[in-house]
Design a protein around this motif. Structure first.
Motif, PDB file in Angstrom:
ATOM      1  N   ALA A   1     -31.523 -43.210   0.401  1.00 12.07           N
ATOM      2  CA  ALA A   1     -31.948 -44.298   1.292  1.00 12.07           C
ATOM      3  C   ALA A   1     -33.267 -44.892   0.834  1.00 12.07           C
ATOM      4  N   ARG A   2     -33.995 -44.180  -0.066  1.00  7.16           N
ATOM      5  CA  ARG A   2     -35.278 -44.668  -0.565  1.00  7.16           C
ATOM      6  C   ARG A   2     -35.248 -44.740  -2.084  1.00  7.16           C
ATOM      7  N   GLN A   3     -35.901 -45.754  -2.615  1.00  7.56           N
ATOM      8  CA  GLN A   3     -36.008 -45.898  -4.069  1.00  7.56           C
ATOM      9  C   GLN A   3     -37.425 -46.360  -4.392  1.00  7.56           C
ATOM     10  N   PRO A   4     -38.266 -45.500  -4.990  1.00  5.76           N
ATOM     11  CA  PRO A   4     -39.633 -45.905  -5.346  1.00  5.76           C
ATOM     12  C   PRO A   4     -39.647 -46.837  -6.557  1.00  5.76           C
ATOM     13  N   TRP A   5     -40.672 -47.696  -6.620  1.00  4.21           N
ATOM     14  CA  TRP A   5     -40.805 -48.621  -7.741  1.00  4.21           C
ATOM     15  C   TRP A   5     -42.277 -48.952  -7.940  1.00  4.21           C
ATOM     16  N   GLN A   6     -42.692 -48.914  -9.197  1.00  2.31           N
ATOM     17  CA  GLN A   6     -44.089 -49.196  -9.505  1.00  2.31           C
ATOM     18  C   GLN A   6     -44.396 -50.668  -9.243  1.00  2.31           C
ATOM     19  N   VAL A   7     -45.594 -50.908  -8.694  1.00  2.81           N
ATOM     20  CA  VAL A   7     -46.003 -52.267  -8.323  1.00  2.81           C
ATOM     21  C   VAL A   7     -46.238 -53.109  -9.566  1.00  2.81           C
ATOM     22  N   GLU A   8     -45.719 -54.334  -9.573  1.00  8.15           N
ATOM     23  CA  GLU A   8     -45.971 -55.314 -10.624  1.00  8.15           C
ATOM     24  C   GLU A   8     -46.306 -56.645  -9.966  1.00  8.15           C
ATOM     25  N   ARG A   9     -47.388 -57.260 -10.446  1.00  8.13           N
ATOM     26  CA  ARG A   9     -47.778 -58.546  -9.865  1.00  8.13           C
ATOM     27  C   ARG A   9     -46.729 -59.620 -10.144  1.00  8.13           C
ATOM     28  N   GLY A  10     -46.619 -60.583  -9.212  1.00  8.36           N
ATOM     29  CA  GLY A  10     -45.696 -61.684  -9.376  1.00  8.36           C
ATOM     30  C   GLY A  10     -44.606 -61.699  -8.323  1.00  8.36           C
ATOM     31  N   HIS A  11     -43.701 -62.700  -8.425  1.00  6.26           N
ATOM     32  CA  HIS A  11     -42.564 -62.841  -7.516  1.00  6.26           C
ATOM     33  C   HIS A  11     -41.420 -61.966  -8.002  1.00  6.26           C
ATOM     34  N   HIS A  12     -40.793 -61.242  -7.100  1.00  2.00           N
ATOM     35  CA  HIS A  12     -39.701 -60.353  -7.465  1.00  2.00           C
ATOM     36  C   HIS A  12     -38.591 -60.429  -6.419  1.00  2.00           C
ATOM     37  N   GLN A  13     -37.404 -60.054  -6.867  1.00  2.76           N
ATOM     38  CA  GLN A  13     -36.274 -59.932  -5.948  1.00  2.76           C
ATOM     39  C   GLN A  13     -35.639 -58.561  -6.132  1.00  2.76           C
ATOM     40  N   VAL A  14     -35.481 -57.842  -5.015  1.00  3.29           N
ATOM     41  CA  VAL A  14     -34.829 -56.540  -5.045  1.00  3.29           C
ATOM     42  C   VAL A  14     -33.438 -56.695  -4.445  1.00  3.29           C
ATOM     43  N   GLU A  15     -32.492 -55.970  -5.019  1.00  3.70           N
ATOM     44  CA  GLU A  15     -31.127 -56.005  -4.500  1.00  3.70           C
ATOM     45  C   GLU A  15     -30.571 -54.585  -4.470  1.00  3.70           C
ATOM     46  N   ALA A  16     -29.940 -54.230  -3.334  1.00  2.56           N
ATOM     47  CA  ALA A  16     -29.244 -52.943  -3.220  1.00  2.56           C
ATOM     48  C   ALA A  16     -27.766 -53.248  -3.070  1.00  2.56           C
ATOM     49  N   ARG A  17     -26.971 -52.730  -4.019  1.00  2.00           N
ATOM     50  CA  ARG A  17     -25.525 -52.905  -3.932  1.00  2.00           C
ATOM     51  C   ARG A  17     -24.946 -51.599  -3.397  1.00  2.00           C
ATOM     52  N   VAL A  18     -24.430 -51.662  -2.155  1.00  2.00           N
ATOM     53  CA  VAL A  18     -23.964 -50.470  -1.448  1.00  2.00           C
ATOM     54  C   VAL A  18     -22.446 -50.405  -1.563  1.00  2.00           C
ATOM     55  N   PHE A  19     -21.951 -49.300  -2.157  1.00  2.00           N
ATOM     56  CA  PHE A  19     -20.512 -49.127  -2.354  1.00  2.00           C
ATOM     57  C   PHE A  19     -19.976 -48.138  -1.311  1.00  2.00           C
ATOM     58  N   PHE A  20     -18.869 -48.545  -0.665  1.00  2.00           N
ATOM     59  CA  PHE A  20     -18.198 -47.696   0.310  1.00  2.00           C
ATOM     60  C   PHE A  20     -16.863 -47.226  -0.267  1.00  2.00           C
ATOM     61  N   PRO A  21     -16.374 -46.072   0.157  1.00  2.00           N
ATOM     62  CA  PRO A  21     -15.061 -45.612  -0.318  1.00  2.00           C
ATOM     63  C   PRO A  21     -13.971 -46.624   0.000  1.00  2.00           C
ATOM     64  N   ASN A  22     -13.046 -46.759  -0.930  1.00  2.00           N
ATOM     65  CA  ASN A  22     -11.870 -47.616  -0.735  1.00  2.00           C
ATOM     66  C   ASN A  22     -12.233 -49.092  -0.587  1.00  2.00           C
ATOM     67  N   GLN A  23     -13.431 -49.490  -1.070  1.00  2.00           N
ATOM     68  CA  GLN A  23     -13.803 -50.902  -1.056  1.00  2.00           C
ATOM     69  C   GLN A  23     -14.145 -51.324  -2.479  1.00  2.00           C
ATOM     70  N   ALA A  24     -13.510 -52.377  -2.943  1.00  2.00           N
ATOM     71  CA  ALA A  24     -13.696 -52.811  -4.328  1.00  2.00           C
ATOM     72  C   ALA A  24     -15.053 -53.473  -4.522  1.00  2.00           C
ATOM     73  N   GLU A  25     -15.469 -54.255  -3.542  1.00  2.00           N
ATOM     74  CA  GLU A  25     -16.719 -54.994  -3.678  1.00  2.00           C
ATOM     75  C   GLU A  25     -17.814 -54.322  -2.847  1.00  2.00           C
ATOM     76  N   PRO A  26     -19.033 -54.242  -3.428  1.00  2.00           N
ATOM     77  CA  PRO A  26     -20.134 -53.626  -2.678  1.00  2.00           C
ATOM     78  C   PRO A  26     -20.735 -54.599  -1.660  1.00  2.00           C
ATOM     79  N   LYS A  27     -21.468 -54.045  -0.761  1.00  2.00           N
ATOM     80  CA  LYS A  27     -22.272 -54.860   0.157  1.00  2.00           C
ATOM     81  C   LYS A  27     -23.607 -55.118  -0.526  1.00  2.00           C
ATOM     82  N   ARG A  28     -24.004 -56.382  -0.661  1.00  2.00           N
ATOM     83  CA  ARG A  28     -25.215 -56.746  -1.388  1.00  2.00           C
ATOM     84  C   ARG A  28     -26.334 -57.057  -0.383  1.00  2.00           C
ATOM     85  N   LEU A  29     -27.440 -56.359  -0.508  1.00  2.00           N
ATOM     86  CA  LEU A  29     -28.602 -56.547   0.355  1.00  2.00           C
ATOM     87  C   LEU A  29     -29.774 -56.985  -0.502  1.00  2.00           C
ATOM     88  N   ARG A  30     -30.369 -58.149  -0.203  1.00  2.00           N
ATOM     89  CA  ARG A  30     -31.417 -58.712  -1.054  1.00  2.00           C
ATOM     90  C   ARG A  30     -32.667 -59.025  -0.238  1.00  2.00           C
TER      91      ARG A  30
END
Length: 763
Positions: A728-757
């Protein structure tokens, strides 16, 4: 001196009286002509109809629901509303005025010359003005044409009185006089005087009280009975003796022994703000017809829905409550009471501890932040969408983006309860579950619901309020909120609030409209069905459901089943409470109209006591019963820790469900099942690097709300995958500037993940 003048002078001196006798008629005739011309010039035109004078009311008189005068303006020149026909005025009272003011009223033609001559003689002998001789007709003229009190004015008034009696009969003149004769405190006419001094109708007055009304008109301010009942005694005794001498009274002495009890009550209850509201809406709705028609059909009286006794009690309650809280820096208050069966306004009270500050503002209509009083509508929408009172909601610390920053939500007590049922979350007015309920419903659907409830003051975009709307970050009025609660109390249907029951003497040509809202009387809006609305009432009346934060025996626990919800805005600027039972809705607001904070006055500390007092008054001598509970609801026993159907082993309780739903079997029914969200970073937030710490030692944590039931999670930064795991947690080192994070959540028996940005900026 010339010779001719010296010759005529002896002749003139010897015959001066003869000359004067011959010249005097000519001089007298000339003076009479001048006097006649001056009098004619000074005389003013009399109205063709005396009733026209008193039919020029700009505003209708307001009566309470029982017909008692609600607002009487004594600033009018005429008594517009409290009039009686002559045959409806007691004969004894009529005779009292004739004997006291004008005993030859029915025989003279406007001027009583006998009385005038007697008055002149008495004034000469006394070397001062001790007696007047104005007839009733002359007094009527003086009311119609106001002039300075001079001898010339008296002369002109006499001739106008003669003209008055040529155009109107005695009965018409006398009726007008009795309805318009001035008294103290700007009262006019015997009806207003009887109510002001004795608080009674004319036919209930004693003979002594009737004689008093006749004596008072001589000097209303000097003889004012409210100031003293003894100053009038001498004149009253004289009038009683004259009555006895005329055979109209058995014994003047016996009459004088009667007690003269003057009512000391305040005959006007403050309902000025309600009156202003009714006048404004009534005038607005008259524009539905043409201007001429509206003017022609101006009603003389409006029977409102307000209850004068309840209004008086509410004023007293608010005044007492503000006095009790005087050390808490709270100076303004308001209360509204509705009968939600008819949607009649029964009370519209405004309280001010500082009359010089805020008393002109109607705090019933003033927009303020409602705090937690909006939460019942949020949960109603959530139940309608799919939740139940048993649904478990995660009550744990929550942070959300607001603008480019981050807001951390917390409960009032700074206590978090983990998974908690919707019933207990609403009962205890917890903030974080309310935010999650708003997110579950969706901002746009939630704002649409609030709009349907009549809260049109929330007129910004959904994004401007954000999920904080669930905690009352918008601004609404006590009036609108009471109407919304009335909708919940009456089965989920919003109806216009009614302020006028009956319009007397108004043409039916103008369309029938609700003068409080400007809405057609037939307009109703179904917001929630009876099952949902009755569930909300059941929760809000459950003392056990609020025990965690309020205790079981707080002021919110009522002797009769009552749904109660409090609210407190940021910095304690506003304190609210709304309560409703099977018939009434009571709403109370306290705070400061100058927007200064109170000294930690909450809804349960300030307004709750006033609400309890009002419900005690409403229920006195009336039948009581419980809140409506829809018979369509089904009751199941559920496990407290999972909200699933009782399995015979878990800690459990009975709970209500909508007729089309039932608890799940052997599976938790929690808010977490509904959705998985990217909690951090919050979208569009700005972060700053701490210059005191090396940048390679600074990191941020990306966080999901849950990974329950998840097969895996793929983490991306700026479209570059950085990790695959089931965390549920993912650490990441700080970098200056604009960034976009995305979590692609895969569920059993589902071909496409749920994308959270989410996008963020590091400075």
């Amino acid at each position: 001196m010339s010779y001719r003048i010296r010759f005529l002078l002896p002749f003139l001196l010897r015959n001066r009286w003869l000359i004067l006798l011959r010249v005097f008629p000519l001089i007298a005739a000339m003076l009479s002509i001048v006097l006649w011309l001056a009098t004619s010039q000074a005389m003013r035109t009399l109205p063709s109809d005396l009733n026209v004078l008193t039919a020029q009311a700009v505003k209708s008189q307001l009566l309470d629901r029982s017909g008692r005068p609600l607002t009487i303006t004594f600033q009018n020149h005429w008594n517009i509303h409290d009039q009686k026909r002559l045959h409806d005025i007691p004969e004894f009272l009529q005779k009292a005025f004739v004997i006291a003011e004008d005993k030859r009223f029915y025989s003279h033609a406007g001027i009583d010359w006998i009385a005038r001559i007697n008055a002149v003689m008495q004034n000469i002998l006394s070397l001062k003005g001790v007696r007047g001789a104005s007839t009733i007709s002359e007094q009527v003229v003086r009311m119609i044409h106001q002039r300075p009190r001079t001898a010339w004015s008296r002369w002109v008034e006499g001739w106008e009185a003669k003209q008055l009696e040529t155009e109107f009969d005695k009965a018409t003149i006398f009726e007008f006089y009795l309805n318009q004769v001035p008294y103290a405190a700007q009262r006019r006419g015997v009806v207003q005087a009887a109510r002001y001094y004795f608080d009674r109708d004319l036919f209930t007055l004693s003979q002594k009280e009737m004689l008093s009304l006749a004596v008072l008109v001589r000097a209303p301010s000097r003889f004012d009975l409210r100031k003293s009942v003894t100053k009038i005694s001498g004149r009253l005794h004289l009038l009683a003796d004259r009555f006895e001498a005329n055979g109209l009274l058995i014994s003047a002495a016996e009459l004088m022994n009667q007690q003269l009890e003057v009512s000391q009550i305040n005959d006007m209850v403050d309902a000025s703000h309600f009156a202003r509201h009714v006048y404004e809406k009534t005038e607005s709705n008259r524009h539905l017809g043409s201007h001429d028609q509206a003017k022609k059909n101006n009603p003389s009286k409006l029977v409102t829905t307000l209850d004068l006794s309840l209004q008086s009690y509410a004023n007293t309650v608010l005044e007492a409550r503000l006095k009790a809280l005087s050390g808490k820096k709270v100076h303004n208050a308001a209360m509204i009471v509705l009968d939600h069966e008819s949607n009649d306004v029964l009370v519209w009270a405004v309280g001010n501890s500082k009359r010089s500050s805020g008393s002109a503002f109607d705090s019933v209509l003033t927009k303020r932040q409602p705090g937690s009083t909006l939460k019942p509508f949020v949960y109603a929408a959530a139940i309608e969408k799919g939740w139940s009172p048993a649904t478990l909601i995660d009550d744990s610390p929550l942070r959300e983006g607001v603008g480019r920053g981050v807001h951390e939500y917390r409960n009032y007590s700074n206590t978090y309860y983990g998974n908690i049922s919707l019933r207990n979350a609403l009962g205890n007015s917890l903030n974080i579950p309310a935010i999650k309920a708003a997110k579950y419903v969706g901002l746009t659907p939630l704002m649409n619901k609030l709009n349907l409830l009549g809260l049109k003051e929330l007129d910004l975009r959904s994004v401007d309020y954000g999920n904080g709307i669930a905690l009352g970050n918008g601004e609404v009025s006590l009036y609108s909120m009471a109407r919304a609660y009335s909708a919940i109390a009456s089965g989920g249907t919003l109806r216009p609030i009614r302020t006028v029951k009956e319009i007397i003497q108004e043409s039916s040509n103008i369309p029938s409209v609700d003068v409080a809202t400007g809405t057609d009387l037939t307009t109703i809006t179904s917001v929630f069905d009876g099952e949902v609305s009755s569930l909300i009432g059941n929760i809000l009346s459950d003392s056990d459901a609020r025990a965690l934060e309020f205790g079981r025996n707080s002021l919110l626990r009522m002797p009769v089943q009552t749904a109660v919800k409090t609210g407190t805005s940021n910095d304690y600027r506003d304190a609210w409470v709304f309560g409703y039972d099977h018939k009434y809705v009571v709403g109370v607001w306290m705070g400061n109209l100058d927007n200064t904070p109170t000294d930690k006055v909450t809804g349960s500390i300030g307004p709750a006591a006033a609400m309890r007092d009002m419900f005690s008054k409403l229920r006195k001598n009336s039948e009581t019963k419980g809140l409506f509970l829809s018979p369509k609801l089904k009751q199941y026993r559920v496990c407290l820790d999972s909200a699933s159907l009782y399995d015979g082993e878990c800690a459990s309780r009975n709970e209500y469900f909508l007729s089309k739903r039932e608890p799940l079997k052997n599976a938790p029914q929690t808010q977490a099942d509904a959705d998985i969200e990217l909690l951090e970073p919050i979208d569009q937030t700005e972060l700053a690097v701490d210059p005191r710490i090396p940048s390679d030692l600074q990191q941020i944590d990306f966080k999901l709300s849950s990974v329950e039931g998840v097969e895996r999670v793929e983490w991306y930064i700026d479209e570059q995958r950085i990790a695959i795991n089931r965390n549920a947690r993912q650490p990441w080192q700080v970098e200056r500037g604009h960034h976009q994070v995305e979590a692609r959540v895969f569920f059993p028996n589902q071909a496409e993940p749920k994308r959270l940005r989410a996008s963020y900026l590091v400075k």
